[in-house]
Motif scaffolding. Structure first.
Motif, short mmCIF file in Angstrom:
data_model
loop_
_atom_site.label_atom_id
_atom_site.label_comp_id
_atom_site.label_asym_id
_atom_site.label_seq_id
_atom_site.Cartn_x
_atom_site.Cartn_y
_atom_site.Cartn_z
N TRP A 552 0.82 -1.20 0.00
CA TRP A 552 0.00 0.00 0.00
C TRP A 552 0.86 1.26 0.00
O TRP A 552 0.42 2.32 -0.49
CB TRP A 552 -0.98 0.01 1.17
CG TRP A 552 -0.35 0.05 2.54
CD1 TRP A 552 -0.10 -0.99 3.35
CD2 TRP A 552 0.12 1.22 3.23
NE1 TRP A 552 0.50 -0.58 4.52
CE2 TRP A 552 0.63 0.78 4.47
CE3 TRP A 552 0.15 2.59 2.94
CZ2 TRP A 552 1.18 1.67 5.40
CZ3 TRP A 552 0.68 3.46 3.87
CH2 TRP A 552 1.19 3.01 5.08
N TYR A 566 -5.50 9.37 -1.80
CA TYR A 566 -5.26 8.00 -1.33
C TYR A 566 -5.16 8.05 0.18
O TYR A 566 -4.37 8.84 0.73
CB TYR A 566 -3.97 7.42 -1.92
CG TYR A 566 -3.73 5.97 -1.53
CD1 TYR A 566 -4.20 4.94 -2.32
CD2 TYR A 566 -3.06 5.65 -0.35
CE1 TYR A 566 -4.00 3.61 -1.96
CE2 TYR A 566 -2.85 4.33 0.02
CZ TYR A 566 -3.33 3.31 -0.79
OH TYR A 566 -3.15 2.01 -0.42
N SER A 601 -1.70 -3.64 -4.93
CA SER A 601 -2.47 -2.94 -3.90
C SER A 601 -3.67 -2.21 -4.50
O SER A 601 -4.80 -2.32 -3.99
CB SER A 601 -1.56 -1.95 -3.17
OG SER A 601 -2.31 -1.11 -2.30
N LEU A 602 -3.46 -1.47 -5.57
CA LEU A 602 -4.54 -0.68 -6.16
C LEU A 602 -5.66 -1.56 -6.71
O LEU A 602 -6.84 -1.18 -6.68
CB LEU A 602 -3.98 0.22 -7.26
CG LEU A 602 -3.04 1.35 -6.78
CD1 LEU A 602 -2.39 2.05 -7.96
CD2 LEU A 602 -3.80 2.34 -5.90
N GLY A 604 -6.46 -4.33 -5.37
CA GLY A 604 -7.10 -4.92 -4.21
C GLY A 604 -6.65 -6.32 -3.88
O GLY A 604 -7.29 -7.03 -3.11
N GLN A 607 -2.38 -5.83 0.56
CA GLN A 607 -1.93 -4.58 1.17
C GLN A 607 -0.70 -4.78 2.04
O GLN A 607 0.14 -3.90 2.14
CB GLN A 607 -3.07 -3.97 2.01
CG GLN A 607 -4.37 -3.74 1.24
CD GLN A 607 -4.17 -2.92 -0.04
OE1 GLN A 607 -3.32 -2.04 -0.11
NE2 GLN A 607 -4.96 -3.24 -1.07
N ARG A 654 -7.22 1.66 -10.81
CA ARG A 654 -8.19 2.04 -9.77
C ARG A 654 -9.64 1.93 -10.24
O ARG A 654 -10.56 2.17 -9.45
CB ARG A 654 -7.91 3.47 -9.33
CG ARG A 654 -6.65 3.60 -8.48
CD ARG A 654 -6.09 5.02 -8.49
NE ARG A 654 -7.01 6.04 -8.02
CZ ARG A 654 -6.98 6.59 -6.80
NH1 ARG A 654 -6.09 6.18 -5.93
NH2 ARG A 654 -7.83 7.54 -6.47
N GLY A 656 -12.70 0.29 -10.59
CA GLY A 656 -13.38 -0.90 -10.08
C GLY A 656 -14.43 -1.47 -11.00
O GLY A 656 -14.94 -2.57 -10.76
N VAL A 660 -10.82 -7.59 -12.18
CA VAL A 660 -9.45 -7.65 -11.65
C VAL A 660 -8.51 -8.29 -12.66
O VAL A 660 -7.39 -7.80 -12.88
CB VAL A 660 -9.43 -8.43 -10.31
CG1 VAL A 660 -8.00 -8.78 -9.90
CG2 VAL A 660 -10.11 -7.62 -9.22
#
Length: 747
Positions: A552, A566, A601-602, A604, A607, A654, A656, A660
């Motif tokens: 992260w 962020y 991390s971005l 998901g 982290q 980023r 969403g 993924v």
């Protein structure tokens, strides 16, 4: 006619003298053969045609584990010789010592272990001139029994007869042993003061414990393994909790049964041949759609590290246990593998429920080799048992003996003299006292074993590396080598290339020529003469070194560098950002590894990492099977080093709304396209046709194969590591190639 030959290469520890003896008898040659400090000297007398056939057979028909080279051949005056014999070993005036790695048991030895009528039936230390341990039991050369860790075991009459019989395959087999005179096993539960079983019964007792769900420390050839049943989820979780190793993949030891192995992983014939080779490595292979072993062996990953038995002991234990076994290194995380019984007792007692020891001393550690199929070839990730010591031939002679002490992570040593470069097996990460102790031992041991004393040390330029500080305190002349220069030179060196190339050196972080933290570089030139032409756009990491285990932080850095919001997962995020803005504990880096962390991390995926490379590995897995589309990443070329700008990736990562898998695949495709575009732009100003990919990031099969494909389509020849790992295990060899290249001067 009388001839004398001097043979170099791998001619000791491989049954070469017995082979020469039998070959001479077959061709009717009189004379003798003897060891001579790592070389083999032969005197042969006979008819010219017979001597010619004998000479050709010395190399063409050599034992499979040998690699002989005829260094000298001379005609001598006639002298009366009778028969052919093996003479006492002598110390040569110029040592040419090549220490063979440890090898698995040959088919003949395995057949004896499985034959109830054979006196070595179920004997776990069976070996002959063609197989078994070498590197881990040779104390000194010439390779004779008194110079091995078997010196304390007196041969029984039966073994002595075999040892002296020219017609026996154990003729001069120095580690020869049997149940009557050789090493033996002992099994002891962790809480017991004395062994509960010895000899063959120890295998059965250990297997029973494994079947009952217990965790064992098992002493093998080059050190201990931690073992449990691979189908026992509870045992796996207890092993993870005790080591501790919460998520890092665990290797699995399979019986040599193709059907069982292929139920768990996809394995080609070439990959199966690699697994069955005398090296017996761990090979990372894709899992099948419906495996039976638990996902917890490699959480979140679609690959499993698999291996076949590396000694008769492992084969016997697998058979008795009745199924595959977890076999991970017997050490505390990051340290060298343990080799000593008492030390294993002391350091692993909180991890295991029992110990399967043996009393054959291990002279030096050798962890398992690890390989991965990438871009059409099986490539090394870790040098170890079976693959090292690794010898490479240098293009030119070394003016003085050199010892390169490598980097900080995945450390290896490299010793260079004459035209020889020898790389040690994996030592480990240099962050613990035991790692430093083993490192110091191997520095002395490696030089003594090869009969060479370095007069100059090469080390990583990072002043805070343990190996750098050790070199500075040694009293010898020291030449620092920049980390990424060593990466680039290692790749060129193993390919024998000394002409201008463009090399992408992408990894975590390393000390750069400008004093900064590099890790996403493009270097143009050749060993010893690199120009820094391009790099990933640098960004400042909040928390510095902590970013390696907290992806992260890299994500925060990318967002804050571009003015994006962020909120980091810390108690007072505003304080962290304020410190970052003021540059407090926020060093700038161009590291590709941290860029991968940020992407994981971005998206998901992760982290906080529990092991090195976890984020990038999950990111690669997330992209599996998805056709990525490349975003164009600008190359800012106002002044070198040009900057490859990752900014277009941020909004995409980023978003969403996108799956993924699509975001992960697009990330890989974008970087592969950026590598090609950088090479094209560089080729407009500089002459080269070869592009190299090295550094730990290129352990990523997806990125490497995508980049290779795009570069080849653009007309470039692509260089990838073949014998040396592309990660920091190749740094020691790269330090040698870089130093020698610098000494040659500019063209």
């Amino acid at each position: 006619m009388t001839l004398r030959w001097l043979l170099t290469g791998r001619v000791q520890g491989v049954g070469f003298r017995p082979f020469v003896y039998r070959l001479a008898r077959e061709h009717g040659i009189h004379g003798w053969v003897r060891n001579r400090s790592g070389q083999v000297e032969i005197l042969g007398q006979g008819r010219t045609d017979r001597l010619d056939r004998f000479e050709r057979a010395l190399t063409d028909a050599a034992p499979p584990t040998a690699a002989p080279h005829i260094a000298e051949r001379e005609v001598l005056a006639w002298q009366q010789l009778e028969d052919f014999r093996i003479e006492t070993s002598q110390a040569g005036d110029r040592p040419w010592i090549q220490v063979p790695p440890d090898h698995f048991a040959c088919p003949d030895c395995l057949a004896e272990v499985r034959d109830p009528t054979d006196r070595r039936y179920r004997y776990p230390f069976n070996n002959c001139t063609q197989c078994g341990p070498r590197y881990t039991l040779i104390r000194a050369l010439p390779y004779d029994r008194p110079n091995t860790t078997l010196s304390g075991f007196v041969m029984c009459p039966a073994c002595a007869t075999e040892y002296r019989d020219p017609g026996d395959r154990r003729f001069h087999a120095e580690p020869i042993a049997c149940p009557d005179c050789g090493p033996w096993l002992s099994y002891r539960p962790d809480t017991a003061p004395a062994p509960a079983a010895e000899g063959e019964a120890a295998v059965e007792a250990a297997a029973a414990a494994l079947r009952a769900g217990e965790i064992l420390a098992v002493k093998g050839i080059g050190g201990y393994h931690l073992m449990c049943a691979a189908d026992n989820t509870d045992a796996i979780e207890r092993l993870r909790a005790r080591k501790p190793r919460p998520h890092k993949p665990l290797a699995v030891l399979f019986p040599d049964e193709v059907s069982l192995l292929r139920r768990e992983v996809n394995c080609s014939e070439a990959e199966l041949a690699c697994l069955r080779s005398a090296q017996r490595p761990i090979l990372l292979l894709p899992r099948t759609p419906a495996p039976s072993l638990p996902e917890s062996l490699a959480p979140g990953l679609g690959e499993l590290g698999v291996m076949l038995p590396c000694s008769p002991l492992h084969a016997l234990l697998l058979q008795a246990a009745g199924g595959p076994l977890v076999a991970t290194s017997g050490n505390l995380s990051g340290e060298p593998v343990l080799t000593d019984n008492a030390e294993a007792d002391a350091r692993l007692s909180d991890v295991v429920d029992g110990f399967l020891h043996h009393n054959r001393p291990i002279q030096r550690p050798a962890d398992d080799s690890v390989l991965r199929p990438i871009a059409g070839a099986v490539r090394p990730l870790r040098l170890g048992r079976g693959s090292a010591p690794l010898e490479l031939e240098l293009e030119t002679g070394v003016p003085e003996p050199l010892l390169a002490v490598g980097a900080h992570m995945k450390n290896t040593l490299a010793l260079a003299w004459d035209r020889r470069l020898i790389v040690s097996p994996h030592i480990g990460d240099m962050g613990s006292r035991r790692s430093l102790e083993v490192f110091r031992q191997l520095v002395e041991d490696f030089q003594a074993l090869h009969g060479v004393r370095a007069t100059r040390l090469l080390c990583d330029a990072h002043p805070d590396y343990t190996t750098h500080r050790w070199a500075r305190e040694s009293g010898l002349p020291v030449t620092p080598v920049f980390h990424h220069h060593a990466h680039a030179s290692a790749l060129c060196g193993e390919h024998g290339i000394d002409e201008p190339c463009l090399i992408f050196t992408w990894d975590g972080t390393g000390y750069g020529a400008d004093g900064g933290l590099w890790g996403g570089e493009a270097l143009y030139g050749r060993p010893g003469h690199w120009r820094h032409l391009a790099r990933l756009r640098p960004f400042r990491l909040p928390g510095g070194d902590r970013a390696g285990r907290e992806p992260w932080r890299a994500a925060a850095a990318l967002c804050w560098e571009n003015g994006l919001d962020y909120t980091p997962p810390v108690t007072e995020p505003s304080l962290l950002r304020a410190a970052w803005q003021r540059g407090l504990n926020s060093p700038a880096t161009s590291a590709a590894g941290r860029l991968f962390d940020a992407a994981a991390s971005l998206i998901g995926l992760l982290q906080t990492a529990s092991y090195e490379g976890q984020g990038p590995m999950l990111l690669e897995q997330a992209a599996a099977g998805c056709a990525g589309e490349a975003l164009v990443l600008p190359l800012l070329t106002e002044a070198p080093p040009w900057q490859l700008d990752w900014t277009p990736l941020l909004a995409h990562l980023r978003d969403g709304r996108l799956p993924v898998a699509q975001r992960a695949a697009d990330f890989h495709a974008s970087l592969a396209g950026a590598i090609r575009d950088t090479a094209r732009r560089t080729a407009a100003d500089h002459a080269f046709t070869r592009v190299g990919l090295t550094g730990g990031v290129f352990q990523n099969r997806l990125l490497t194969e995508l980049a290779q494909s795009r570069l080849q389509a653009a007309g470039f020849e692509v260089l990838l590591c073949r014998q040396l790992p592309c990660n920091d295990a190749g740094i020691s060899a790269g330090q040698v190639y870089e130093h020698l290249g610098g000494q040659r001067g500019e063209d």
